[in-house]
Design a protein around this motif. Sequence first.
Motif, mmCIF file in Angstrom:
data_model
loop_
_atom_site.group_PDB
_atom_site.id
_atom_site.type_symbol
_atom_site.label_atom_id
_atom_site.label_comp_id
_atom_site.label_asym_id
_atom_site.label_seq_id
_atom_site.Cartn_x
_atom_site.Cartn_y
_atom_site.Cartn_z
ATOM 1 N N ARG A 155 0.794 78.900 -39.410
ATOM 2 C CA ARG A 155 1.972 79.385 -38.695
ATOM 3 C C ARG A 155 2.763 78.216 -38.106
ATOM 4 N N ARG A 156 4.100 78.396 -38.060
ATOM 5 C CA ARG A 156 4.963 77.502 -37.283
ATOM 6 C C ARG A 156 6.216 78.258 -36.898
ATOM 7 N N GLN A 157 6.343 78.531 -35.608
ATOM 8 C CA GLN A 157 7.488 79.200 -35.031
ATOM 9 C C GLN A 157 7.688 78.621 -33.641
ATOM 10 N N PRO A 158 8.747 78.961 -32.938
ATOM 11 C CA PRO A 158 8.900 78.448 -31.574
ATOM 12 C C PRO A 158 7.691 78.820 -30.709
ATOM 13 N N GLY A 159 7.022 77.829 -30.206
ATOM 14 C CA GLY A 159 5.847 78.048 -29.372
ATOM 15 C C GLY A 159 4.579 78.362 -30.132
ATOM 16 N N VAL A 160 4.625 78.376 -31.461
ATOM 17 C CA VAL A 160 3.457 78.706 -32.287
ATOM 18 C C VAL A 160 3.239 77.580 -33.286
ATOM 19 N N TYR A 161 2.015 77.090 -33.370
ATOM 20 C CA TYR A 161 1.739 75.990 -34.298
ATOM 21 C C TYR A 161 0.254 75.982 -34.660
ATOM 22 N N SER A 162 -0.052 75.359 -35.787
ATOM 23 C CA SER A 162 -1.422 75.256 -36.287
ATOM 24 C C SER A 162 -1.853 73.798 -36.345
ATOM 25 N N ASN A 163 -3.045 73.517 -35.850
ATOM 26 C CA ASN A 163 -3.634 72.188 -35.922
ATOM 27 C C ASN A 163 -4.771 72.193 -36.941
ATOM 28 N N LEU A 164 -4.790 71.224 -37.824
ATOM 29 C CA LEU A 164 -5.855 71.085 -38.817
ATOM 30 C C LEU A 164 -6.822 70.007 -38.353
ATOM 31 N N ILE A 165 -8.104 70.365 -38.250
ATOM 32 C CA ILE A 165 -9.147 69.442 -37.789
ATOM 33 C C ILE A 165 -10.141 69.263 -38.920
ATOM 34 N N LEU A 166 -10.358 68.018 -39.359
ATOM 35 C CA LEU A 166 -11.227 67.731 -40.491
ATOM 36 C C LEU A 166 -12.195 66.600 -40.154
ATOM 37 N N GLN A 167 -13.396 66.684 -40.712
ATOM 38 C CA GLN A 167 -14.353 65.594 -40.606
ATOM 39 C C GLN A 167 -15.275 65.638 -41.813
ATOM 40 N N ASN A 168 -15.786 64.478 -42.210
ATOM 41 C CA ASN A 168 -16.713 64.391 -43.321
ATOM 42 C C ASN A 168 -18.126 64.423 -42.743
ATOM 43 N N VAL A 169 -18.824 65.526 -42.928
ATOM 44 C CA VAL A 169 -20.139 65.723 -42.338
ATOM 45 C C VAL A 169 -21.191 64.971 -43.150
ATOM 46 N N GLY A 170 -21.990 64.168 -42.476
ATOM 47 C CA GLY A 170 -23.019 63.380 -43.143
ATOM 48 C C GLY A 170 -22.845 61.908 -42.843
ATOM 49 N N THR A 171 -23.501 61.086 -43.623
ATOM 50 C CA THR A 171 -23.487 59.641 -43.376
ATOM 51 C C THR A 171 -22.927 58.863 -44.549
ATOM 52 N N GLN A 172 -22.206 59.544 -45.445
ATOM 53 C CA GLN A 172 -21.737 58.884 -46.667
ATOM 54 C C GLN A 172 -20.428 58.144 -46.491
ATOM 55 N N GLY A 173 -19.852 58.140 -45.308
ATOM 56 C CA GLY A 173 -18.612 57.421 -45.089
ATOM 57 C C GLY A 173 -17.407 58.333 -45.133
ATOM 58 N N ALA A 174 -16.237 57.723 -44.982
ATOM 59 C CA ALA A 174 -14.989 58.480 -44.958
ATOM 60 C C ALA A 174 -14.654 59.015 -46.344
ATOM 61 N N ALA A 175 -13.768 60.011 -46.376
ATOM 62 C CA ALA A 175 -13.305 60.589 -47.633
ATOM 63 C C ALA A 175 -11.780 60.582 -47.650
ATOM 64 N N GLU A 176 -11.212 60.473 -48.830
ATOM 65 C CA GLU A 176 -9.772 60.609 -48.994
ATOM 66 C C GLU A 176 -9.478 62.016 -49.487
ATOM 67 N N ALA A 177 -8.480 62.656 -48.883
ATOM 68 C CA ALA A 177 -8.186 64.037 -49.253
ATOM 69 C C ALA A 177 -6.681 64.259 -49.336
ATOM 70 N N LEU A 178 -6.296 65.170 -50.220
ATOM 71 C CA LEU A 178 -4.903 65.604 -50.343
ATOM 72 C C LEU A 178 -4.737 66.893 -49.549
ATOM 73 N N VAL A 179 -3.821 66.886 -48.587
ATOM 74 C CA VAL A 179 -3.527 68.069 -47.775
ATOM 75 C C VAL A 179 -2.215 68.659 -48.263
ATOM 76 N N GLU A 180 -2.238 69.920 -48.708
ATOM 77 C CA GLU A 180 -1.048 70.581 -49.240
ATOM 78 C C GLU A 180 -0.721 71.821 -48.406
ATOM 79 N N MET A 181 0.554 72.033 -48.156
ATOM 80 C CA MET A 181 1.039 73.224 -47.456
ATOM 81 C C MET A 181 1.624 74.185 -48.489
ATOM 82 N N LEU A 182 1.110 75.432 -48.486
ATOM 83 C CA LEU A 182 1.532 76.428 -49.451
ATOM 84 C C LEU A 182 2.165 77.608 -48.743
#
Length: 256
Positions: A155-182
């Motif tokens: 959602r995105r409207q006046p006073g309304v918004y969405s936050n995306l929170i991501l983390q790579n679970v484990g000990t394998q290091g960081a990951a590269e990801a493509l974030v797409e809005m549909l």
Amino acid sequence: MPRVAFVFVVLAAAFLPGAALAQVDPGTLIIAGAGWGGNWDTEIELADSPLGVGTSGGIFKVNSILAPCPPNCDTVAFTVPPGGTVRILVSDFLGEFFQGPQTLRVTTATEQPLPVVRARVFNSLLPCQSAELPVFRESTLAGLDTSVLVFAGLRRQPGVYSNLILQNVGTQGAAEALVEMLAADGALLGSEVVTVPVEDTALALTLVDVAGRLGASQLDGGSIRVTRRSGEGVLWGVLATVYDDGRLAVGIGTNP
């Protein structure tokens, strides 16, 4: 003080008086999107397992950063009495260095069952603005295909918004990801390549007002698709939507 050490086991036995030998798999529970900062905090409630024998262990953030404790602690121990419950605020144990969204773990000492865990994020100035956070066994997440996550309810409207929170679970290091809005009809509205940090960094990746960040002026319904492009581990997180009437909605990116 050093982090409390916990021993992980795959299978352990606990004997219940008057009952047959029960097999216990303590394992680890994962809470994504927990943390504190500003007016926001996370409440974690732990209830005794159905075995009714009580349990003890700890809630902690995986952390490789050398910071003195106190004030920058990353662990709290708990003891749940037989049939009892314990309530813990993340702000009571997670140091100021770690303010912000985190991936937290709940585990128990050897041969003790996991408690039943509930987690809730809330605004201390507006208590009705709260939402349950998903809690999963690490083994459940490890068994999922998290190479692509889809978060509904964007959602995105006046006073309304969405936050995306991501983390790579484990000990394998960081990951590269493509974030797409549909859009609701599946049309691609915007995209960005991001680096998703591993657990032992200070904070999870938080894309505040992700729809605005990706170019939408208004959006009533749609989704975020996150596709791993490189790296190992379990890509995980939540989409948290704040509404102008005080509501807070939290969703995950796949059906476990």
